[in-house]
Design a protein around this motif. Structure first.
Motif, PDB file in Angstrom:
ATOM      1  N   GLY A  33      25.954   0.250 -20.150  1.00  0.00           N
ATOM      2  CA  GLY A  33      24.721  -0.490 -20.726  1.00  0.00           C
ATOM      3  C   GLY A  33      24.292  -1.681 -20.217  1.00  0.00           C
ATOM      4  O   GLY A  33      23.707  -2.662 -20.873  1.00  0.00           O
ATOM      5  N   GLU A  34      24.978  -2.338 -18.980  1.00  0.00           N
ATOM      6  CA  GLU A  34      24.523  -3.548 -18.268  1.00  0.00           C
ATOM      7  C   GLU A  34      23.078  -3.503 -17.938  1.00  0.00           C
ATOM      8  O   GLU A  34      22.559  -2.405 -17.421  1.00  0.00           O
ATOM      9  N   PRO A  35      22.154  -4.545 -18.441  1.00  0.00           N
ATOM     10  CA  PRO A  35      20.950  -4.491 -18.111  1.00  0.00           C
ATOM     11  C   PRO A  35      20.520  -4.431 -16.567  1.00  0.00           C
ATOM     12  O   PRO A  35      21.393  -4.846 -15.956  1.00  0.00           O
ATOM     13  N   VAL A  36      19.693  -3.512 -16.434  1.00  0.00           N
ATOM     14  CA  VAL A  36      19.256  -3.284 -15.009  1.00  0.00           C
ATOM     15  C   VAL A  36      17.614  -3.769 -14.959  1.00  0.00           C
ATOM     16  O   VAL A  36      16.752  -3.092 -15.710  1.00  0.00           O
ATOM     17  N   GLU A  37      17.154  -4.800 -14.079  1.00  0.00           N
ATOM     18  CA  GLU A  37      15.641  -4.929 -14.061  1.00  0.00           C
ATOM     19  C   GLU A  37      15.175  -4.627 -12.766  1.00  0.00           C
ATOM     20  O   GLU A  37      15.827  -4.881 -11.733  1.00  0.00           O
ATOM     21  N   VAL A  38      14.241  -3.776 -12.720  1.00  0.00           N
ATOM     22  CA  VAL A  38      13.573  -3.358 -11.536  1.00  0.00           C
ATOM     23  C   VAL A  38      12.243  -4.081 -11.064  1.00  0.00           C
ATOM     24  O   VAL A  38      11.564  -4.129 -12.029  1.00  0.00           O
ATOM     25  N   LEU A  39      12.309  -4.571  -9.980  1.00  0.00           N
ATOM     26  CA  LEU A  39      11.235  -5.629  -9.543  1.00  0.00           C
ATOM     27  C   LEU A  39      10.541  -4.932  -8.301  1.00  0.00           C
ATOM     28  O   LEU A  39      11.303  -4.848  -7.102  1.00  0.00           O
ATOM     29  N   VAL A  40       9.295  -4.888  -8.386  1.00  0.00           N
ATOM     30  CA  VAL A  40       8.392  -4.437  -7.316  1.00  0.00           C
ATOM     31  C   VAL A  40       7.575  -5.554  -6.909  1.00  0.00           C
ATOM     32  O   VAL A  40       6.982  -6.010  -7.689  1.00  0.00           O
ATOM     33  N   VAL A  41       7.769  -6.010  -5.445  1.00  0.00           N
ATOM     34  CA  VAL A  41       6.931  -7.179  -4.926  1.00  0.00           C
ATOM     35  C   VAL A  41       5.904  -6.375  -4.102  1.00  0.00           C
ATOM     36  O   VAL A  41       5.839  -5.910  -3.151  1.00  0.00           O
ATOM     37  N   LEU A  42       4.563  -6.702  -4.612  1.00  0.00           N
ATOM     38  CA  LEU A  42       3.495  -5.979  -4.247  1.00  0.00           C
ATOM     39  C   LEU A  42       2.880  -7.263  -3.449  1.00  0.00           C
ATOM     40  O   LEU A  42       2.228  -8.044  -3.730  1.00  0.00           O
ATOM     41  N   ASP A  43       2.896  -6.683  -2.008  1.00  0.00           N
ATOM     42  CA  ASP A  43       2.453  -7.602  -1.074  1.00  0.00           C
ATOM     43  C   ASP A  43       1.185  -7.173  -0.355  1.00  0.00           C
ATOM     44  O   ASP A  43       1.125  -6.240   0.530  1.00  0.00           O
ATOM     45  N   SER A  44       0.203  -7.843  -0.765  1.00  0.00           N
ATOM     46  CA  SER A  44      -1.280  -7.621  -0.087  1.00  0.00           C
ATOM     47  C   SER A  44      -1.565  -6.045  -0.361  1.00  0.00           C
ATOM     48  O   SER A  44      -2.039  -5.496   0.728  1.00  0.00           O
ATOM     49  N   CYS A  45      -1.364  -5.793  -1.426  1.00  0.00           N
ATOM     50  CA  CYS A  45      -1.844  -4.513  -1.713  1.00  0.00           C
ATOM     51  C   CYS A  45      -3.301  -4.222  -1.967  1.00  0.00           C
ATOM     52  O   CYS A  45      -3.734  -5.163  -2.786  1.00  0.00           O
ATOM     53  N   THR A  46      -3.787  -3.269  -1.249  1.00  0.00           N
ATOM     54  CA  THR A  46      -5.335  -3.032  -1.497  1.00  0.00           C
ATOM     55  C   THR A  46      -5.602  -1.355  -2.097  1.00  0.00           C
ATOM     56  O   THR A  46      -6.822  -1.299  -2.279  1.00  0.00           O
ATOM     57  N   ASP A  47      -4.665  -0.898  -2.442  1.00  0.00           N
ATOM     58  CA  ASP A  47      -4.792   0.352  -2.870  1.00  0.00           C
ATOM     59  C   ASP A  47      -4.247   0.684  -4.364  1.00  0.00           C
ATOM     60  O   ASP A  47      -4.434  -0.594  -5.158  1.00  0.00           O
ATOM     61  N   ASN A  99       0.656  -1.110   0.017  1.00  0.00           N
ATOM     62  CA  ASN A  99       0.171   0.179  -0.012  1.00  0.00           C
ATOM     63  C   ASN A  99       0.723   1.308   0.151  1.00  0.00           C
ATOM     64  O   ASN A  99       0.838   2.081   0.963  1.00  0.00           O
ATOM     65  N   GLU A 100       1.692   1.435  -1.134  1.00  0.00           N
ATOM     66  CA  GLU A 100       2.683   2.653  -1.353  1.00  0.00           C
ATOM     67  C   GLU A 100       2.226   3.828  -2.277  1.00  0.00           C
ATOM     68  O   GLU A 100       2.997   4.310  -3.021  1.00  0.00           O
ATOM     69  N   GLU A 101       0.985   3.726  -2.538  1.00  0.00           N
ATOM     70  CA  GLU A 101       0.566   4.428  -3.629  1.00  0.00           C
ATOM     71  C   GLU A 101       0.947   6.045  -3.681  1.00  0.00           C
ATOM     72  O   GLU A 101       1.207   6.721  -4.656  1.00  0.00           O
ATOM     73  N   ASP A 102       1.209   6.415  -2.423  1.00  0.00           N
ATOM     74  CA  ASP A 102       1.511   8.040  -2.265  1.00  0.00           C
ATOM     75  C   ASP A 102       2.935   8.134  -2.580  1.00  0.00           C
ATOM     76  O   ASP A 102       3.534   9.381  -3.019  1.00  0.00           O
ATOM     77  N   LEU A 103       3.595   7.050  -2.493  1.00  0.00           N
ATOM     78  CA  LEU A 103       5.411   7.247  -2.808  1.00  0.00           C
ATOM     79  C   LEU A 103       5.814   6.566  -3.826  1.00  0.00           C
ATOM     80  O   LEU A 103       7.225   6.774  -4.266  1.00  0.00           O
ATOM     81  N   LEU A 104       5.105   5.683  -4.560  1.00  0.00           N
ATOM     82  CA  LEU A 104       5.793   4.789  -5.397  1.00  0.00           C
ATOM     83  C   LEU A 104       6.367   5.559  -6.639  1.00  0.00           C
ATOM     84  O   LEU A 104       7.341   5.274  -7.206  1.00  0.00           O
ATOM     85  N   ASP A 105       5.665   6.571  -7.045  1.00  0.00           N
ATOM     86  CA  ASP A 105       5.821   7.376  -8.470  1.00  0.00           C
ATOM     87  C   ASP A 105       7.391   7.921  -8.201  1.00  0.00           C
ATOM     88  O   ASP A 105       8.256   7.637  -9.231  1.00  0.00           O
ATOM     89  N   GLU A 106       7.813   8.460  -7.014  1.00  0.00           N
ATOM     90  CA  GLU A 106       9.128   8.848  -6.854  1.00  0.00           C
ATOM     91  C   GLU A 106      10.116   7.963  -6.671  1.00  0.00           C
ATOM     92  O   GLU A 106      11.171   8.141  -7.264  1.00  0.00           O
ATOM     93  N   CYS A 107       9.740   6.912  -5.984  1.00  0.00           N
ATOM     94  CA  CYS A 107      10.670   5.902  -6.073  1.00  0.00           C
ATOM     95  C   CYS A 107      11.002   5.003  -7.296  1.00  0.00           C
ATOM     96  O   CYS A 107      12.201   4.797  -7.431  1.00  0.00           O
ATOM     97  N   LEU A 108       9.989   4.615  -8.067  1.00  0.00           N
ATOM     98  CA  LEU A 108      10.378   3.982  -9.481  1.00  0.00           C
ATOM     99  C   LEU A 108      11.016   5.086 -10.391  1.00  0.00           C
ATOM    100  O   LEU A 108      11.949   4.583 -10.967  1.00  0.00           O
ATOM    101  N   SER A 109      10.533   6.329 -10.305  1.00  0.00           N
ATOM    102  CA  SER A 109      11.359   7.396 -11.166  1.00  0.00           C
ATOM    103  C   SER A 109      12.864   7.365 -11.024  1.00  0.00           C
ATOM    104  O   SER A 109      13.750   7.272 -11.773  1.00  0.00           O
ATOM    105  N   ALA A 110      13.176   7.368  -9.442  1.00  0.00           N
ATOM    106  CA  ALA A 110      14.578   7.424  -9.058  1.00  0.00           C
ATOM    107  C   ALA A 110      15.277   6.176  -9.454  1.00  0.00           C
ATOM    108  O   ALA A 110      16.337   6.061  -9.870  1.00  0.00           O
TER     109      ALA A 110
END
Length: 218
Positions: A33-47, A10-21
């Motif tokens: 140029g090394e590949p980078v994968e960003v993974l968000v583990v959404l745990d029991s999110c209801t928002d 339930n991080e809807e308020d802060l996720l935009d800034e987090c992911l942009s960074a």
């Protein structure tokens, strides 16, 4: 490949800034140029967290554990399966610096424990509480702080240490302790920079937000 692992509940308020960074850090020129994968583990999110993550070129994994240790472990497992040689951990209420990954990797260690800078102090944390925090916190090389918001581990070291345990809090502390026991080379560095929230409604009981709340009550 480098993996960035971010658990979220339930991080809807802060996720935009987090992911942009995180995405800016993933494109740093010194990564060559090394590949980078960003993974968000959404745990029991209801928002709207899942909706927000879906707007970004990142991976997501949805679980129903309500346990940050399980969330980090599941995310690390997926990133390793996808070929990650390095797992850089942060939190959904935090913003990593543009050179965060470069700074972690540049230390040449098996694992990196970085510091955090608190921003936007909560109104409940008066000047006295902030002074208490600053007097106890060592924002310098050689510190001994452990933050899931600023932690990096090589794939080999992660496996040697047995990975994240299914703990409701302090899963990062437990991993670092196991890394120490395994003989891993750990860099306690101020170079990798992360700004984190001073909110008091922490998602993990016993986590950073609870520590700040205790300071406010002294």
């Amino acid at each position: 490949m480098i993996g960035i692992l971010i658990p979220a509940h339930n991080e809807e308020d802060l996720l935009d800034e987090c992911l942009s960074a995180a995405l800016r850090a993933s494109k740093h020129a010194l990564l060559a140029g090394e590949p980078v994968e960003v993974l968000v583990v959404l745990d029991s999110c209801t928002d709207r967290s899942a909706h927000i993550v879906g707007r970004y070129p990142v991976l997501n994994l949805q679980i129903e554990a309500r346990n940050v240790g399980q969330a980090r472990a599941a995310g690390a497992r997926l990133l390793l399966e996808r070929g990650a040689r390095w797992i850089a951990c942060s939190d959904a209420d935090s913003r990593v610096a543009d050179d965060w990954l470069v700074a972690q990797l540049g230390l040449g260690a098996d694992a990196v424990c970085g510091t955090v800078t608190v921003e936007h102090w909560h109104e409940s944390l008066d000047q006295a509480a902030q002074i208490r925090y600053q007097s106890q916190y060592r924002g310098c090389d050689g510190h001994r702080h452990i933050h899931g918001a600023n932690l990096g581990i090589s794939a080999d070291a992660y496996r040697w240490a047995g990975g994240f345990q299914p703990l409701a809090c302090d899963e990062d502390v437990q991993l670092v302790r196991e890394l120490e026991l395994s003989g891993a080379n750990i860099a306690w560095s101020h170079r990798p920079q992360v700004h984190t929230s001073a909110r008091l409604d922490s998602r993990a009981r016993g986590g950073f937000g609870d520590y700040l709340r205790q300071l406010a009550q002294l």
